[in-house]
Design a protein around this motif. Structure first.
Motif, PDB file in Angstrom:
ATOM      1  N   GLY A   1     -11.762  -5.123  -8.497  1.00  0.00           N
ATOM      2  CA  GLY A   1     -11.364  -4.057  -9.407  1.00  0.00           C
ATOM      3  C   GLY A   1     -12.390  -3.838 -10.503  1.00  0.00           C
ATOM      4  O   GLY A   1     -12.041  -3.481 -11.617  1.00  0.00           O
TER       5      GLY A   1
ATOM      6  N   GLU B   1     -11.382  -0.072  -6.417  1.00  0.00           N
ATOM      7  CA  GLU B   1     -10.286  -0.935  -5.953  1.00  0.00           C
ATOM      8  C   GLU B   1     -10.756  -2.104  -5.089  1.00  0.00           C
ATOM      9  O   GLU B   1      -9.927  -2.802  -4.512  1.00  0.00           O
ATOM     10  CB  GLU B   1      -9.306  -0.096  -5.117  1.00  0.00           C
TER      11      GLU B   1
ATOM     12  N   ARG C   1      -6.488  -3.431  -1.611  1.00  0.00           N
ATOM     13  CA  ARG C   1      -6.762  -2.450  -2.657  1.00  0.00           C
ATOM     14  C   ARG C   1      -6.277  -3.042  -3.975  1.00  0.00           C
ATOM     15  O   ARG C   1      -5.083  -3.258  -4.165  1.00  0.00           O
ATOM     16  CB  ARG C   1      -6.073  -1.111  -2.348  1.00  0.00           C
ATOM     17  N   TRP C   2      -7.252  -3.332  -4.828  1.00  0.00           N
ATOM     18  CA  TRP C   2      -6.961  -4.057  -6.072  1.00  0.00           C
ATOM     19  C   TRP C   2      -6.404  -3.084  -7.109  1.00  0.00           C
ATOM     20  O   TRP C   2      -7.091  -2.670  -8.015  1.00  0.00           O
ATOM     21  CB  TRP C   2      -8.252  -4.714  -6.564  1.00  0.00           C
ATOM     22  N   GLU C   3      -5.152  -2.684  -6.949  1.00  0.00           N
ATOM     23  CA  GLU C   3      -4.578  -1.669  -7.829  1.00  0.00           C
ATOM     24  C   GLU C   3      -4.010  -2.301  -9.093  1.00  0.00           C
ATOM     25  O   GLU C   3      -3.595  -3.452  -9.088  1.00  0.00           O
ATOM     26  CB  GLU C   3      -3.492  -0.896  -7.077  1.00  0.00           C
ATOM     27  N   LYS C   4      -3.980  -1.493 -10.153  1.00  0.00           N
ATOM     28  CA  LYS C   4      -3.547  -2.024 -11.452  1.00  0.00           C
ATOM     29  C   LYS C   4      -2.054  -2.363 -11.451  1.00  0.00           C
ATOM     30  O   LYS C   4      -1.650  -3.430 -11.883  1.00  0.00           O
ATOM     31  CB  LYS C   4      -3.842  -1.008 -12.568  1.00  0.00           C
TER      32      LYS C   4
ATOM     33  N   THR D   1       1.303  -3.010  -9.296  1.00  0.00           N
ATOM     34  CA  THR D   1       1.739  -3.306  -7.926  1.00  0.00           C
ATOM     35  C   THR D   1       3.258  -3.364  -7.875  1.00  0.00           C
ATOM     36  O   THR D   1       3.928  -3.528  -8.908  1.00  0.00           O
ATOM     37  CB  THR D   1       1.132  -4.640  -7.429  1.00  0.00           C
TER      38      THR D   1
ATOM     39  N   ARG E   1       3.143  -1.160  -2.938  1.00  0.00           N
ATOM     40  CA  ARG E   1       1.768  -1.154  -3.444  1.00  0.00           C
ATOM     41  C   ARG E   1       1.426  -2.592  -3.811  1.00  0.00           C
ATOM     42  O   ARG E   1       1.903  -3.107  -4.813  1.00  0.00           O
ATOM     43  CB  ARG E   1       1.635  -0.222  -4.664  1.00  0.00           C
TER      44      ARG E   1
ATOM     45  N   SER F   1      -1.840  -5.795  -3.540  1.00  0.00           N
ATOM     46  CA  SER F   1      -3.293  -5.972  -3.440  1.00  0.00           C
ATOM     47  C   SER F   1      -3.722  -6.149  -1.995  1.00  0.00           C
ATOM     48  O   SER F   1      -4.754  -5.647  -1.570  1.00  0.00           O
ATOM     49  CB  SER F   1      -3.734  -7.197  -4.245  1.00  0.00           C
TER      50      SER F   1
END
Lengths: 492, 492
Positions: free
Chosen positions: A106, B98, B150-153, B155, B160, B162
């Motif tokens: 990230g 991401e 996908r390193w999303e903020k 989760t 959703r 990671s």
């Protein structure tokens, strides 16, 4: 563009004979049969559809048996926090050198880096410590199908790659007896699948301490002989004692109101089974697939002049439908190529049975069936064709197993009692242009003796078979009393 | 130990009512039904056996249809060299923020770092450029089942995370027409599986340009409404044009002896389908699973006094065997708990049909069947029980779909023609303690109008449905002529 041309060239050339260079033969065969390709990632391959379908069939065979014995699948994170590896000392020492690490994500550096899993005892142990509280929660019987990573120096397609696919079972039990029973149950499932489905005979036994899984109390394996005489460890099952339970604090409250550590097991087989199947059964024509695993079991090819093709195709459709209906995995090859070209093509791809049908066959209500394993041709009546084809497939399956077993017997040596004799055996094999195969010898139980054999001859201990063909009296290295009878071999 | 206790506590408490807090209801339900657990890796979950089995059944339903339409599975490396992302400009911009990166392996820093795949267009494009040379090599129809990152903020379990599991199809074609046909074929398969197997009604349509997959020419989606009125993008299918073909030099020699770029597609569905199924069908009792996906379709529970249990169990065994024989996924619950406790337990776990059998039922050669969807109880004769149970399961399946569709209709609004009206709608919904649902409005085609709606109301464009219930004339934002009729909603 240059890369593309090189690729085309190297794939379209002939397959190197096994006798000339077995490794080359293997690499030629898996490329030409379209099982894999090299990937632009160090030590990784692409599992192409022809290769992946072999894995899907192995998966189905395994998964069915896992579920029949009460296991369920789950999925755990691939990333393992660095600190987890510290919790079981032998485990970290065994795997640390081979780990790839995620250090950024990230857009930022991570506070704690993550390893790509080489195996999942640690993260699963962590979760089990959350899930298990009482004896009522036990046993926990979970399997995972996953990708794993081991950054090894020397890689070889299917047998040893940086990323590979496998299944890893992880179970937790109330005590040692139940955990050991599980360890053996899964070892037996591996043996049964590999022998009965993949037609690969294996020796079932215990690994020596130096060959144990990192962190295991006992490791058991099935070991298979390839046609170059080298061994492949085709599956392993580990009794882990309470070592991971202590490392990850997996405790339960027993009926007697005492907190106790669980006893755990783990067991795995991987995509190396694909490579083993190729190296056990293949020949200079290419692949030879055991019917139970072969994606295509029967290919039907029309023959005779084009003027009579219509009548042939009509009958061919009928046969195709009948075989499909009977559950045979059948396909037709109607391409505009000569029958001879097609015969070679499907032999190279390892299809167990080829059916040829020409105008005269149609008149006589028959077909010609050719076996991939022996090359033998039989005339089969179209009446009850599905039944006779299924019988033929069963014969091919059992013959392939028998042949592999005969090969193994012919290349196993039980008369060697010292390192000098092993040296002589290897030398005389080389002079006779024969493979040195496997050697069953005694071993005193001392690590030094075992490693001396390996250093001096390249033959490492494979396993201590549960049912050796003979028992050996003295250690191959020191000549003292043998504690164990061990298979030694070169290995992949 | 504290963590363990906290865990136990949070799982064993009651499920928060949907009306009180839908998110809380969802999180309570998936924990209590044992579908997942939080993992010690940022933004990751463990897919526990109850949750993973839902995924296995979704996989089977999808995989069967992929194969029936000529696709085959393969497996490509998870690690993607950094340089690959540079080859398609929009793609790198879309995914770069991401990505997790592997920077060290085997004890050394890497010369080129590797990303954990967020999707595999790049590495697959690279391989396709090696494999495709002639029009004879086309189409290439490959699917991959894999883990992606996908390193999303923010989760949210299943929706959703990671790391998640998905399938990604990647196909290459001779021209645009064939590639667009494939894009639509796979979108239709997604619709069919999600509606017929998961019992989730979806709107099929095209994404607006701002919501396109990074690097796609056109993105299509199926969109589902959850019971809180929010939308889930349940599957996407992309026509990629020749953009990845140019980026990765995927050319073929056509019949006319010209070198041409292929046209590619990609399409994916993921483990978010598990979460969608929970949020569409669940209620305050817990999960409600559609029979075609439910791991257990029928649970049989004995009732009546223990003194008459023997005769009940005898009949229960007979029923169990008959249902199993008929292919029903059936289990029994003979635990030492009250029938009432068991009813709650299996309702919470979402089993579609519960069968109760007591002494009087045995005497009358009947059982009582209770539906999870309506709570309705029916008396069924033990004669032909399998047939009537299968009919009941089919009824439950279609009723669940119908109910979800009715809910969707009741919460879809087509009368809103301006941002102010949308504001008013949202406000009045809140005041009436109702969900604001989805809004079908016109859109002029201008990105600015679309993003203004989102910024001001939180409602983003979901898709441009192929078959909207009504056509809209003017843009919801600027009031100019509408080019498209668009579903707007809050989304996961």
């Amino acid at each position: 563009m240059q890369e593309k041309n090189q690729n085309k060239q190297s794939v379209s050339k002939e397959i190197t004979p096994q006798s000339k260079d077995f490794s080359r033969w293997y690499l030629d065969t898996i490329r030409k049969a379209d099982l894999m390709d090299y990937a632009p990632v160090r030590g990784c391959i692409v599992f192409k559809p022809e290769g992946f379908e072999l894995w899907e069939r192995i998966q189905q065979a395994m998964d069915k048996r896992f579920k029949e014995t009460g296991h369920r699948n789950a999925y755990f994170p691939m990333l393992i926090p660095e600190s987890f590896f510290e919790k079981e000392k032998e485990h970290v020492e065994g795997f640390n050198p081979e780990l790839p690490w995620v250090t950024e994500a990230g857009g930022e550096p991570l506070e704690e880096k993550y390893a790509l899993r080489p195996t999942s005892e640690t993260i699963i142990g962590h979760m089990y410590s959350q899930w298990i509280n009482s004896y009522r929660d036990l046993p926990v019987l979970i399997n995972q199908w996953a990708n794993v990573f081991r950054w090894e120096k020397r890689t070889f397609p299917f047998l040893r790659t940086s990323e590979f696919l496998w299944q890893e079972g992880h179970t937790a039990h109330v005590d040692e007896a139940e955990a050991r029973e599980e360890t053996m149950r899964m070892l037996e499932i591996y043996r049964e699948v590999v022998e009965n489905e993949l037609a690969i005979p294996v020796w079932v036994g215990q690994k020596t301490p130096s060959e144990r899984f990192a962190g295991a109390v006992d490791t058991y394996s099935i070991e298979a002989m390839m046609q170059d005489g080298k061994a492949v460890q085709a599956g392993t099952s580990h009794y882990l004692g309470d070592k991971f339970a202590i490392g990850f604090n997996i405790k339960y409250l027993d009926r007697d109101n005492q907190h106790k550590y669980v006893h755990t097991t783990s067991w795995g087989t991987s995509t190396r089974l694909i490579g083993s199947m190729v190296m056990v059964h293949g020949d200079d024509k290419g692949l030879a697939l055991p019917p139970r695993i072969a994606p295509t079991q029967v290919v039907i090819i029309p023959a005779g002049p084009m003027s009579k093709r219509e009548m042939v195709l009509e009958k061919l459709d009928e046969i195709y439908a009948a075989l499909k209906e009977a559950g045979v995995r059948v396909r037709t090859d109607l391409r505009d190529e000569t029958p001879g070209w097609k015969f070679n093509e499907w032999e190279m791809r390892g299809v167990p049975v080829r059916i040829e049908i020409g105008p005269r066959d149609v008149e006589n209500n028959q077909v010609v069936a050719a076996r991939r394993d022996t090359g033998e041709k039989t005339t089969l009546s179209i009446e009850n064709l599905a039944e006779s084809v299924n019988q033929l497939l069963a014969d091919v399956q059992s013959n392939m197993f028998q042949r592999a077993q005969d090969f193994r017997t012919a290349n196993s040596y039980t008369h060697i009692n010292s390192i000098q004799e092993l040296h002589d055996h290897i030398e005389s094999s080389e002079q006779a242009d024969k493979i040195a195969g496997w050697v069953l010898s005694g071993w005193c139980g001392n690590d030094d003796c075992e490693s001396k054999v390996k250093e001096e001859t390249g033959f490492s201990s494979r396993n201590i078979p549960f049912a050796p063909p003979v028992g050996k009296e003295t250690c191959i290295c020191c000549g003292e009393k043998a504690e164990h009878t061990v298979w030694f071999a070169r290995s992949y």
